[in-house]
Design an enzyme around this catalytic site. Structure first.
Site, PDB file in Angstrom:
ATOM      1  N   ARG A  19     -40.723 -22.154 -36.403  1.00  0.00           N
ATOM      2  CA  ARG A  19     -40.348 -21.496 -37.650  1.00  0.00           C
ATOM      3  C   ARG A  19     -40.839 -20.052 -37.697  1.00  0.00           C
ATOM      4  O   ARG A  19     -41.634 -19.612 -36.884  1.00  0.00           O
ATOM      5  CB  ARG A  19     -40.944 -22.244 -38.844  1.00  0.00           C
ATOM      6  N   LYS A  78     -48.993 -21.172 -39.031  1.00  0.00           N
ATOM      7  CA  LYS A  78     -49.982 -22.183 -38.684  1.00  0.00           C
ATOM      8  C   LYS A  78     -51.232 -21.557 -38.087  1.00  0.00           C
ATOM      9  O   LYS A  78     -51.410 -20.350 -38.130  1.00  0.00           O
ATOM     10  CB  LYS A  78     -49.364 -23.220 -37.741  1.00  0.00           C
ATOM     11  N   HIS A  96     -55.422 -23.899 -44.558  1.00  0.00           N
ATOM     12  CA  HIS A  96     -55.970 -25.239 -44.777  1.00  0.00           C
ATOM     13  C   HIS A  96     -57.491 -25.243 -44.634  1.00  0.00           C
ATOM     14  O   HIS A  96     -58.058 -25.986 -43.836  1.00  0.00           O
ATOM     15  CB  HIS A  96     -55.339 -26.238 -43.796  1.00  0.00           C
ATOM     16  N   ARG A 131     -46.533 -23.274 -56.895  1.00  0.00           N
ATOM     17  CA  ARG A 131     -46.383 -22.505 -55.676  1.00  0.00           C
ATOM     18  C   ARG A 131     -45.065 -21.742 -55.656  1.00  0.00           C
ATOM     19  O   ARG A 131     -44.020 -22.257 -56.064  1.00  0.00           O
ATOM     20  CB  ARG A 131     -46.486 -23.423 -54.459  1.00  0.00           C
ATOM     21  N   ASP A 208     -44.373 -41.138 -59.675  1.00  0.00           N
ATOM     22  CA  ASP A 208     -44.969 -39.824 -59.881  1.00  0.00           C
ATOM     23  C   ASP A 208     -46.248 -40.000 -60.693  1.00  0.00           C
ATOM     24  O   ASP A 208     -46.935 -41.011 -60.557  1.00  0.00           O
ATOM     25  CB  ASP A 208     -43.974 -38.859 -60.532  1.00  0.00           C
ATOM     26  N   VAL A 258     -47.130 -36.950 -45.748  1.00  0.00           N
ATOM     27  CA  VAL A 258     -46.584 -35.595 -45.631  1.00  0.00           C
ATOM     28  C   VAL A 258     -47.682 -34.558 -45.842  1.00  0.00           C
ATOM     29  O   VAL A 258     -47.662 -33.487 -45.238  1.00  0.00           O
ATOM     30  CB  VAL A 258     -45.433 -35.397 -46.638  1.00  0.00           C
ATOM     31  N   ASP A 298     -48.358 -32.474 -39.144  1.00  0.00           N
ATOM     32  CA  ASP A 298     -48.653 -31.390 -40.080  1.00  0.00           C
ATOM     33  C   ASP A 298     -47.729 -30.178 -39.949  1.00  0.00           C
ATOM     34  O   ASP A 298     -47.971 -29.157 -40.602  1.00  0.00           O
ATOM     35  CB  ASP A 298     -50.117 -30.958 -39.968  1.00  0.00           C
TER      36      ASP A 298
END
Length: 375
Positions: A19, A78, A96, A131, A208, A258, A298
């Protein structure tokens, strides 16, 4: 014009990361506004370097961001390579490192040592905490898709990147897959997961906030597939524990996480300790006559690199001109970095003080003949 940032789009060091946070079309929009952009060569990026050149970007060799002028913002997705140790630039990517994840202290220490800063894209939010740019939809879509293909016995490893049409054809080609529960179904990732399941002919059960406040654990374990897409910012009661995996009534056979918050106190699925990857996308958590498998990759959206990059870049690029002036929302990112770095520094200081106290105590004890053992 002087407040406009200078951007350096780096090559991603992870071999499976195809990406780009900024696609050529949106780079051209920024260049037309006066933003200077340098793009590194990359043998794996889904967008050719020539497309960035046509957009008006300068080019540089892969990995040369380490020698970029100090006023450039280094843009990526990343993890950074291990070297150089001290980091002197402002880096914009998913670090992260603010919830105690593995390696967080070391990474923040690199920025502190070099005088740089991490503007973590996870904390690029509006005034309400939502976000502004995210890969969530495609992460959820890919996570659910892999779960279905695995349940059907058609998931092939190692994984490879592909296009949306090819993936959807694979989902429509098979039958079955069982029942599926998506937790966090109203969010970006949850919507993506539900769409993938629907494409595969499976009607998902959607949970949810209301359903997780009073979690029905038996109902959770009664599904074939669980897709967790919940982003948690403070410790909560886990959705799944090791004891649940051994429950006699468990039907659950595939868990997809996820969020991949492994190692964090905010992890709602503390049933595994390392993520899976493209080479080995599935890990068996329980064997026997009721096997249970885990998928926790990830960088899921990189499996659909063109679609995921284009949608993310469309959300991100309008905010990039504000980098140079530290305008909101970038000021919030910078504030989050400062708070995290201060916490880690304080923690390290406390650990050093505790070690000193222990050493002093040991020395005093030895003087009193209390049998201190030195290793």
């Amino acid at each position: 014009m002087s407040d406009l940032p200078r951007l350096w789009l780096r090559h991603e060091s992870r071999p499976t990361e195809r990406r780009a946070p900024l696609v050529p079309r949106d780079a051209a929009r920024l260049v037309s506004q006066g933003v200077q952009i340098t793009v590194e060569e990359s043998p794996q990026r889904v967008f050719p370097l020539a497309d960035y050149v046509r957009a008006g970007c300068a080019t540089a060799p892969a990995g040369s961001w380490t020698g970029a002028p100090g006023d450039h913002h280094v843009l990526g997705l990343k993890e950074l390579p291990a070297l150089p140790g001290p980091l002197r630039h402002r880096h914009v990517y998913f670090g992260h490192a603010y919830k105690g994840q593995q390696g967080a202290r070391e990474l923040l220490g690199r920025f502190t040592a070099g005088g740089g800063a991490l503007l973590d894209l996870e904390y690029l939010t509006d005034d309400h905490g939502r976000r502004l740019a995210a890969f969530g939809y495609w992460a959820g879509y890919l996570g659910a898709a892999l779960a279905v293909l695995h349940r059907r016995g058609t998931l092939q490893a190692p994984l490879r990147s592909l296009g949306r049409a090819e993936l959807d054809a694979l989902l429509r080609a098979g039958r079955g897959g069982g029942t599926a529960l998506v937790i966090g179904a109203l969010g970006r990732s949850g919507r993506g997961a539900c769409d993938a399941l629907t494409t595969a002919g499976i009607t998902p059960v959607r949970w949810d906030l209301a359903e997780t406040r009073t979690l029905d654990r038996d109902a959770l374990l009664g599904h074939d597939i669980l897709v967790n897409t919940v982003l948690v910012t403070r410790p909560v009661r886990p959705f799944l524990t090791p004891a649940d995996l051994d429950a006699s009534g468990r039907r659950l056979s595939v868990v997809v996480d996820v969020t991949c918050d492994v190692g964090s106190e905010c992890n709602v699925l503390p049933v595994y300790d390392t993520v899976t990857d493209w080479a080995q996308p599935v890990r068996r958590l329980r064997g026997g006559d009721r096997p249970l498998d885990l998928i926790a990759i990830d960088n899921l959206p990189s499996l659909l690199p063109a679609e995921a990059s284009s949608s993310f870049s469309a959300e991100l690029w309008p905010h990039l001109p504000g980098l140079g002036a530290d305008t909101s929302p970038w000021s919030r990112c910078l504030g989050a970095f400062g708070e995290a770095a201060a916490r880690e520094a304080a923690g390290s200081g406390a650990q050093r003080a505790e070690a000193l106290r222990a050493a002093t105590s040991d020395t005093a004890g030895a003087g009193r003949g209390e049998g201190v053992r030195v290793r």
